[in-house]
Design a protein around this motif. Structure first.
Motif, PDB file in Angstrom:
ATOM      1  N   ALA A 111      -2.331  -8.706  -5.535  1.00  0.00           N
ATOM      2  CA  ALA A 111      -3.319  -9.659  -6.054  1.00  0.00           C
ATOM      3  C   ALA A 111      -4.680  -8.983  -6.071  1.00  0.00           C
ATOM      4  N   HIS A 112      -5.602  -9.545  -6.846  1.00  0.00           N
ATOM      5  CA  HIS A 112      -6.944  -8.986  -6.947  1.00  0.00           C
ATOM      6  C   HIS A 112      -7.865  -9.698  -5.959  1.00  0.00           C
ATOM      7  N   ALA A 168       2.383  -0.354   2.429  1.00  0.00           N
ATOM      8  CA  ALA A 168       1.245  -0.723   1.590  1.00  0.00           C
ATOM      9  C   ALA A 168       0.738   0.478   0.820  1.00  0.00           C
ATOM     10  N   ALA A 169       0.210   0.203  -0.356  1.00  0.00           N
ATOM     11  CA  ALA A 169      -0.458   1.224  -1.161  1.00  0.00           C
ATOM     12  C   ALA A 169      -1.781   0.660  -1.647  1.00  0.00           C
ATOM     13  N   VAL A 170      -2.812   1.489  -1.599  1.00  0.00           N
ATOM     14  CA  VAL A 170      -4.128   1.141  -2.129  1.00  0.00           C
ATOM     15  C   VAL A 170      -4.222   1.744  -3.530  1.00  0.00           C
ATOM     16  N   LEU A 171      -4.310   0.902  -4.549  1.00  0.00           N
ATOM     17  CA  LEU A 171      -4.392   1.360  -5.932  1.00  0.00           C
ATOM     18  C   LEU A 171      -5.863   1.503  -6.298  1.00  0.00           C
ATOM     19  N   ARG A 172      -6.289   2.713  -6.571  1.00  0.00           N
ATOM     20  CA  ARG A 172      -7.714   2.961  -6.792  1.00  0.00           C
ATOM     21  C   ARG A 172      -8.278   2.028  -7.878  1.00  0.00           C
ATOM     22  N   ASN A 173      -9.385   1.381  -7.524  1.00  0.00           N
ATOM     23  CA  ASN A 173     -10.113   0.481  -8.427  1.00  0.00           C
ATOM     24  C   ASN A 173      -9.272  -0.700  -8.901  1.00  0.00           C
ATOM     25  N   HIS A 174      -8.220  -1.011  -8.176  1.00  0.00           N
ATOM     26  CA  HIS A 174      -7.296  -2.050  -8.641  1.00  0.00           C
ATOM     27  C   HIS A 174      -6.934  -3.057  -7.550  1.00  0.00           C
ATOM     28  N   GLY A 175      -6.661  -2.580  -6.351  1.00  0.00           N
ATOM     29  CA  GLY A 175      -6.297  -3.505  -5.280  1.00  0.00           C
ATOM     30  C   GLY A 175      -5.180  -2.964  -4.415  1.00  0.00           C
ATOM     31  N   ILE A 176      -4.449  -3.873  -3.789  1.00  0.00           N
ATOM     32  CA  ILE A 176      -3.446  -3.522  -2.782  1.00  0.00           C
ATOM     33  C   ILE A 176      -2.065  -3.999  -3.226  1.00  0.00           C
ATOM     34  N   VAL A 177      -1.052  -3.221  -2.881  1.00  0.00           N
ATOM     35  CA  VAL A 177       0.351  -3.631  -3.009  1.00  0.00           C
ATOM     36  C   VAL A 177       0.982  -3.531  -1.632  1.00  0.00           C
ATOM     37  N   THR A 178       1.697  -4.579  -1.228  1.00  0.00           N
ATOM     38  CA  THR A 178       2.428  -4.543   0.036  1.00  0.00           C
ATOM     39  C   THR A 178       3.880  -4.910  -0.213  1.00  0.00           C
ATOM     40  N   VAL A 179       4.761  -4.425   0.660  1.00  0.00           N
ATOM     41  CA  VAL A 179       6.190  -4.689   0.505  1.00  0.00           C
ATOM     42  C   VAL A 179       6.782  -5.093   1.847  1.00  0.00           C
ATOM     43  N   GLY A 180       7.974  -5.715   1.778  1.00  0.00           N
ATOM     44  CA  GLY A 180       8.628  -6.114   3.010  1.00  0.00           C
ATOM     45  C   GLY A 180      10.099  -6.422   2.808  1.00  0.00           C
ATOM     46  N   ARG A 181      10.804  -6.527   3.912  1.00  0.00           N
ATOM     47  CA  ARG A 181      12.229  -6.848   3.877  1.00  0.00           C
ATOM     48  C   ARG A 181      12.462  -8.345   3.714  1.00  0.00           C
ATOM     49  N   THR A 182      11.387  -9.116   3.822  1.00  0.00           N
ATOM     50  CA  THR A 182      11.417 -10.547   3.533  1.00  0.00           C
ATOM     51  C   THR A 182      10.158 -10.881   2.749  1.00  0.00           C
ATOM     52  N   VAL A 183      10.178 -12.037   2.083  1.00  0.00           N
ATOM     53  CA  VAL A 183       8.979 -12.510   1.391  1.00  0.00           C
ATOM     54  C   VAL A 183       7.850 -12.694   2.392  1.00  0.00           C
ATOM     55  N   ASP A 184       8.186 -13.276   3.531  1.00  0.00           N
ATOM     56  CA  ASP A 184       7.186 -13.553   4.559  1.00  0.00           C
ATOM     57  C   ASP A 184       6.498 -12.274   5.023  1.00  0.00           C
ATOM     58  N   GLU A 185       7.280 -11.221   5.205  1.00  0.00           N
ATOM     59  CA  GLU A 185       6.714  -9.950   5.662  1.00  0.00           C
ATOM     60  C   GLU A 185       5.751  -9.367   4.635  1.00  0.00           C
ATOM     61  N   ALA A 186       6.181  -9.315   3.369  1.00  0.00           N
ATOM     62  CA  ALA A 186       5.320  -8.747   2.323  1.00  0.00           C
ATOM     63  C   ALA A 186       4.025  -9.533   2.197  1.00  0.00           C
ATOM     64  N   ALA A 187       4.117 -10.866   2.271  1.00  0.00           N
ATOM     65  CA  ALA A 187       2.914 -11.704   2.175  1.00  0.00           C
ATOM     66  C   ALA A 187       2.006 -11.483   3.377  1.00  0.00           C
ATOM     67  N   TRP A 188       2.612 -11.374   4.568  1.00  0.00           N
ATOM     68  CA  TRP A 188       1.797 -11.181   5.770  1.00  0.00           C
ATOM     69  C   TRP A 188       1.080  -9.843   5.758  1.00  0.00           C
ATOM     70  N   TRP A 189       1.759  -8.787   5.305  1.00  0.00           N
ATOM     71  CA  TRP A 189       1.088  -7.486   5.237  1.00  0.00           C
ATOM     72  C   TRP A 189      -0.109  -7.549   4.297  1.00  0.00           C
ATOM     73  N   PHE A 190       0.031  -8.283   3.205  1.00  0.00           N
ATOM     74  CA  PHE A 190      -1.098  -8.385   2.274  1.00  0.00           C
ATOM     75  C   PHE A 190      -2.267  -9.110   2.938  1.00  0.00           C
ATOM     76  N   ILE A 191      -1.978 -10.226   3.598  1.00  0.00           N
ATOM     77  CA  ILE A 191      -3.026 -10.994   4.282  1.00  0.00           C
ATOM     78  C   ILE A 191      -3.678 -10.146   5.373  1.00  0.00           C
ATOM     79  N   ALA A 192      -2.855  -9.417   6.139  1.00  0.00           N
ATOM     80  CA  ALA A 192      -3.377  -8.586   7.228  1.00  0.00           C
ATOM     81  C   ALA A 192      -4.211  -7.423   6.693  1.00  0.00           C
TER      82      ALA A 192
END
Length: 250
Positions: A111-112, A168-192
């Motif tokens: 997300a942006h 997680a990956a930081v996309l230059r000038n674009h934002g963040i991508v996070t991944v997880g083995r569950t939806v909850d994990e991927a969402a939490w990594w993004f929030i964190a």
């Protein structure tokens, strides 16, 4: 430290229903945190039966209104095979390549958000300044090519390759991508990550922050930064949203 575990399911249908509901809740959580910049942003969840397909939010629908029944199912050719709605081509490109490259990944989030996109303009890794920041110590990468609107397959493949085994990956000038083995994990990594970027920006504006010792940072990461701990950390937010917005599960 003992954490509860994600639920087990008696059937694929039950698992699919739960995964879709959790994806809808995660999208509502993003809305709650203000990660809703226009039509930008997407979270995907691999289908539990068809590993080459993933569920994703329809393009142009506000995160705060999405229900489980609004999600669309897309195959790796970009064909919507279930549900109604427009497919975000950029979402398809990025997420299809991540899901193809990482069989262990069930969900990916992008997300942006304000602090994540701010951090992406700095081209440097997070410091382990807090417990949340320690979770990403030696476990996030910098993608230094400006991706812009990621419509080209090659750009998306490069993101997936650079992400490698990390969360997680930081996309230059674009934002963040996070991944997880569950939806909850991927969402939490993004929030964190968003929280950690905010903290570091504040700390650096106030003075010279002192990061945790690398050994201490690894100890925090290996205790509080596990997939199971991330899933568990998302549960209070999941419960709050389901309580306040029960239509999300429909």
């Amino acid at each position: 430290m003992v954490f509860a575990e994600p639920p087990a399911f008696a059937s694929v249908a039950d698992e699919r229903r739960d995964r879709k509901q959790r994806l809808a809740v995660a999208l509502r959580a993003f809305a709650k945190h203000g990660f809703d910049m226009g039509v930008a942003g997407h979270i995907t969840a691999r289908d539990p039966e068809f590993s080459d397909r993933f569920w994703v939010n329809p393009f142009g629908m506000h995160f705060g209104q999405i229900r489980a029944s609004d999600l669309i199912l897309v195959d790796h050719d970009g064909v919507v095979v279930e549900g109604e709605g427009i497919l975000n081509t950029a979402a398809f490109r990025i997420h299809s390549e991540i899901h193809a490259a990482r069989p262990d990944v069930v969900a990916a989030a992008h997300a942006h958000s304000v602090y994540g996109t701010t951090w992406s303009a700095l081209d440097r890794p997070l410091l382990p300044l807090t417990n949340e920041g320690c979770m990403f110590f030696e476990d996030h990468v910098l993608h230094t090519d400006h991706t812009g609107v990621t419509l080209e397959e090659l750009k998306a493949k490069t993101i997936a390759q650079n992400l490698g085994p990390h969360r997680a990956a930081v996309l230059r000038n674009h934002g963040i991508v996070t991944v997880g083995r569950t939806v909850d994990e991927a969402a939490w990594w993004f929030i964190a990550f968003e929280h950690s970027a905010h903290v570091q920006l504040l700390a650096e504006a106030a003075g010279d922050p002192v990061p945790a010792d690398p050994e201490d940072a690894r100890a925090v990461r290996d205790t509080m930064g596990t997939p199971r701990a991330a899933w568990f950390s998302f549960q209070p937010l999941y419960q709050q949203i389901v309580h306040e917005q029960p239509d999300v599960l429909q």
